[in-house]
Scaffold this active site. Structure first.
Site, PDB file in Angstrom:
ATOM      1  N   ASP A 149      91.171  -1.892 101.904  1.00 12.27           N
ATOM      2  CA  ASP A 149      92.117  -1.440 103.198  1.00 12.27           C
ATOM      3  C   ASP A 149      92.065  -0.143 102.422  1.00 12.27           C
ATOM      4  O   ASP A 149      93.163  -0.202 101.568  1.00 12.27           O
ATOM      5  CB  ASP A 149      92.425  -2.103 103.942  1.00 12.27           C
ATOM      6  N   GLU A 154      90.454   2.264 111.489  1.00 14.83           N
ATOM      7  CA  GLU A 154      91.707   1.677 112.959  1.00 14.83           C
ATOM      8  C   GLU A 154      92.345   2.950 113.244  1.00 14.83           C
ATOM      9  O   GLU A 154      92.648   3.744 112.673  1.00 14.83           O
ATOM     10  CB  GLU A 154      92.339   0.890 111.644  1.00 14.83           C
ATOM     11  N   HIS A 202      96.178  -8.529 111.269  1.00 20.77           N
ATOM     12  CA  HIS A 202      97.517  -8.639 110.438  1.00 20.77           C
ATOM     13  C   HIS A 202      98.828  -8.241 111.936  1.00 20.77           C
ATOM     14  O   HIS A 202      99.823  -8.628 110.904  1.00 20.77           O
ATOM     15  CB  HIS A 202      97.597  -8.859 109.036  1.00 20.77           C
ATOM     16  N   ASP A 203      98.229  -7.736 112.068  1.00 20.55           N
ATOM     17  CA  ASP A 203      99.559  -7.170 113.147  1.00 20.55           C
ATOM     18  C   ASP A 203      99.784  -7.269 114.400  1.00 20.55           C
ATOM     19  O   ASP A 203     100.321  -6.945 115.357  1.00 20.55           O
ATOM     20  CB  ASP A 203      99.034  -5.585 113.459  1.00 20.55           C
TER      21      ASP A 203
HETATM   22  O1  ISL Z   1     102.061  -3.410 114.424  1.00 14.83           O
HETATM   23  C1  ISL Z   1     102.155  -2.795 114.784  1.00 14.83           C
HETATM   24  C2  ISL Z   1     103.294  -2.253 115.374  1.00 14.83           C
HETATM   25  O2  ISL Z   1     104.035  -3.634 115.459  1.00 14.83           O
HETATM   26  C3  ISL Z   1     100.695  -1.827 114.782  1.00 14.83           C
HETATM   27  O3  ISL Z   1     101.790  -0.361 115.673  1.00 14.83           O
HETATM   28  C4  ISL Z   1     100.685  -1.194 113.564  1.00 14.83           C
HETATM   29  O4  ISL Z   1     101.631  -0.140 113.621  1.00 14.83           O
HETATM   30  C5  ISL Z   1      99.306   0.459 114.011  1.00 14.83           C
HETATM   31  O5  ISL Z   1      98.338  -0.747 114.403  1.00 14.83           O
HETATM   32  C6  ISL Z   1      98.982   0.873 112.554  1.00 14.83           C
HETATM   33  O6  ISL Z   1      99.045  -0.442 111.436  1.00 14.83           O
HETATM   34  C7  ISL Z   1      98.941   0.023 110.702  1.00 14.83           C
HETATM   35  O7  ISL Z   1      98.982   0.767 109.784  1.00 14.83           O
HETATM   36  C8  ISL Z   1     100.541   0.584 109.132  1.00 14.83           C
HETATM   37  C9  ISL Z   1     100.784  -1.001 109.371  1.00 14.83           C
HETATM   38  O8  ISL Z   1     102.401  -1.446 109.154  1.00 14.83           O
HETATM   39  C10 ISL Z   1      99.889  -2.133 109.943  1.00 14.83           C
HETATM   40  O9  ISL Z   1     100.008  -3.210 109.223  1.00 14.83           O
HETATM   41  C11 ISL Z   1      98.076  -1.220 109.482  1.00 14.83           C
HETATM   42  O10 ISL Z   1      97.383  -2.198 110.104  1.00 14.83           O
HETATM   43  C12 ISL Z   1     100.599   1.892 108.539  1.00 14.83           C
HETATM   44  O11 ISL Z   1     100.175   1.534 107.309  1.00 14.83           O
END
Ligand code: ISL
Ligand code: CA
Length: 535
Positions: free
Chosen positions: A100, A263, A323-324
């Site tokens: 990642d 992503e 994980h989100d």
């Molecule tokens: O999980 C979210 C809000 O609570 C999403 O909006 C998320 O921030 C967005 O999908 C981007 O995610 C990625 O980048 C972020 C990180 O916190 C997330 O875990 C990651 O998947 C910042 O690097």
């Protein structure tokens, strides 16, 4: 489609959140040697690749999504030697490793940012998005942070603001600076040389911002979250991303069989699709499927759309969990019954595309509920009253019924779900009817049958409200998948078989009672029943 098997296209990818998978040294935090210990489990499950959430050194404001050194391993996860051993042990089992890469922003502890703070003429100053205050002292523009509050953080020594899409401790890099782009490409090269098989690009379409940092226009309608009150046309999705993706792809293509999945931040399916092409990304994530309501029509529409957007040239992918997001077992199920999860598994592993699994999905892990004092995620800490954050889906993997679910002998960084004495890998391994054994059998069937891992997709019209039916067609094999989303039994007529003297053969089903009639013209499915037939 190319007849040769490809690990990422025909295979299945399993996402590990390393903090929560397996602790090997008793500090309550999962690590790389822990993952190595569990590779045989993953091999036996039947996956082809692992996406590791970030393992680079990080002060953990956003748990690895704030990187302070892109070319190393965080000591809490192990060393570069541990990583090489993980690669070697995974490759020995024909399991591929995807890293990642979090390149939109660094940690504020990264030496680049520390240098950029020193003075306006420091060579690293322009590596970040520094701007003078507006004439009235206000923020340079109206951009916000998605994690809450303004996107600009003031530094009094420099009398300037810097921009951060996420936490203030995650300053955004300035991709318009060619040295930043060069440094980023060096990161790809470093890990490619080390032998990694692919990358997941965190919020890649946010790398470039509009060059004059123009305000974002207001969005119409009512939106609870301030961030959503703006159209993010100037802080994301700039055209400069396309040539950079081409550069990344041509570098990656110098190494055989490598893979890049992106992503796409804040994007709908069409926007996510724009970045997928033979000279851009191999694949991209789209939330439409994971956000579908529980219905045959909901999932059918999401699949039809995403599949059609890819056409014959590109290959879709699907995820139900990451994980989100709250876990699918929490979104779609109340109680402990796994019937709905078996239905989802049967769909997820037989639709055209690369399925992603998230650790624990195969045993139906539910989200863990945390008290305010237990919250670790910065989003939850900041917005507790409206949003509990993302800890719920990040609780430790439930391996067995011993203390802390076999994850760690010490107190885990996040509390284990209290259901672990019943819901764990060991218990499910011993139960032939378990969700885990259902996944294993499906993964095996998928791997052995070209229709399921490589065939084209044909969704049948929704004749029975609650039953999703589709065919997967490979040159010498056709599969039919039938999924009953209702809790009532359904009898369906099977479509005519084109080949002479052949009938549909039932190959897999969610329960032993599922049968076709003797001529294989109809199929009876109990509530939430699923079946796969071949001809
Ligand atoms: O999980 C979210 C809000 O609570 C999403 O909006 C998320 O921030 C967005 O999908 C981007 O995610 C990625 O980048 C972020 C990180 O916190 C997330 O875990 C990651 O998947 C910042 O690097
Ligand atoms: Ca550890």
């Amino acid at each position: 489609m190319n007849a040769k098997k490809s690990w990422w296209r025909d295979g299945v990818i399993y996402q590990i959140y390393p903090r929560s998978f397996q602790d090997s040294n008793g500090d309550g935090i999962g690590d790389l040697p822990g993952i190595i210990q569990r590779l045989d489990y993953l091999k036996d499950l039947g996956i082809d690749g692992i996406w590791l959430s970030p393992i680079n050194p990080s002060p953990d404001v956003d748990f690895g999504y704030d990187v302070s050194d892109y070319l190393n391993i965080d000591p809490k996860f192990g060393t570069l030697e541990d990583f090489d051993r993980l690669l070697e042990e995974a490759h020995r089992r024909n399991i591929h490793i995807i890293l990642d890469l979090v390149l939109n922003h660094t940690s504020d502890q990264h030496p680049w940012f520390q240098e950029s703070l020193k003075s306006k003429d420091n060579p690293y100053h322009d590596w970040y998005l520094w701007r003078d205050p507006a004439p009235d002292g206000d923020y340079p523009n109206n951009w916000l942070s998605i994690f809450g509050g303004p996107g600009w953080e003031y530094n009094s020594a420099l009398n300037q603001y810097y921009y951060h899409t996420f936490c203030a401790e995650q300053p955004d890099l300035n991709f318009r600076n060619p040295e930043v782009r060069r440094a980023v490409l060096d990161i790809f090269r470093f890990w490619l040389e080390r032998g990694v098989d692919g990358f997941r690009l965190d919020v890649f379409n946010a790398y470039f911002k509009q060059k004059d940092l123009l305000d974002n226009p207001r969005r119409k309608g009512f939106h609870l979250r301030p961030y959503d009150r703006f159209e993010h046309v100037n802080d994301t999705s700039q055209p400069e991303m396309f040539p950079l993706l081409q550069e990344i792809r041509s570098l990656v293509d110098r190494y055989p069989e490598r893979y890049v999945v992106g992503e796409t931040f804040l994007a709908d399916s069409v926007q996510a699709r724009m970045y997928i092409a033979p000279d851009l990304l191999h694949a991209g994530f789209d939330y439409a499927y994971a956000r579908s309501p529980w219905s045959a029509a909901g999932f059918g529409n999401a699949i039809a759309y995403w599949d059609a957007l890819h056409g014959d040239k590109d290959w879709p992918n699907y995820f139900l969990n990451n994980h989100d997001t709250p876990r699918s077992a929490t979104r779609y199920v109340t109680g402990e019954d796994d019937a709905r999860l078996k239905l989802l598994a049967c769909m997820h592993l037989t639709v055209r595309g690369t399925p992603y699994l998230y650790y624990g999905e195969e045993i139906g892990m539910r989200d863990t509920r945390y008290k305010r004092s237990e919250i670790q995620d910065p989003v939850g800490k900041r917005k507790w009253l409206s949003v509990k954050g993302r800890d719920g889906c990040r609780s430790p993997m439930q391996w067995d019924s011993s203390e802390n679910a076999g994850f760690s002998p010490a107190k885990p960084w996040l509390r284990v779900n209290p259901d672990y004495p019943e819901r764990n890998v060991q218990a499910q391994q011993q139960n032939p009817e378990s969700l885990l054994n259902f996944y294993r059998a499906l993964l095996r069937l998928r791997g052995e049958n070209p229709a399921l891992h490589a065939g084209s997709l044909q969704l049948l019209p929704l004749e029975y409200d609650s039953v999703l039916i589709y065919k997967r067609c490979a040159p010498n094999q056709t599969a039919l998948v039938a999924l009953n989303f209702s809790n009532r039994p359904q009898q369906i007529s099977l479509p005519a078989v084109e080949e002479d003297n052949q009938t549909w053969q039932l190959a897999f089903s969610s329960s032993k009672e599922i049968q076709t009639d003797p001529d294989a013209r109809t199929l009876s499915l109990p509530g939430y029943g699923s079946a796969i037939l071949f001809v």
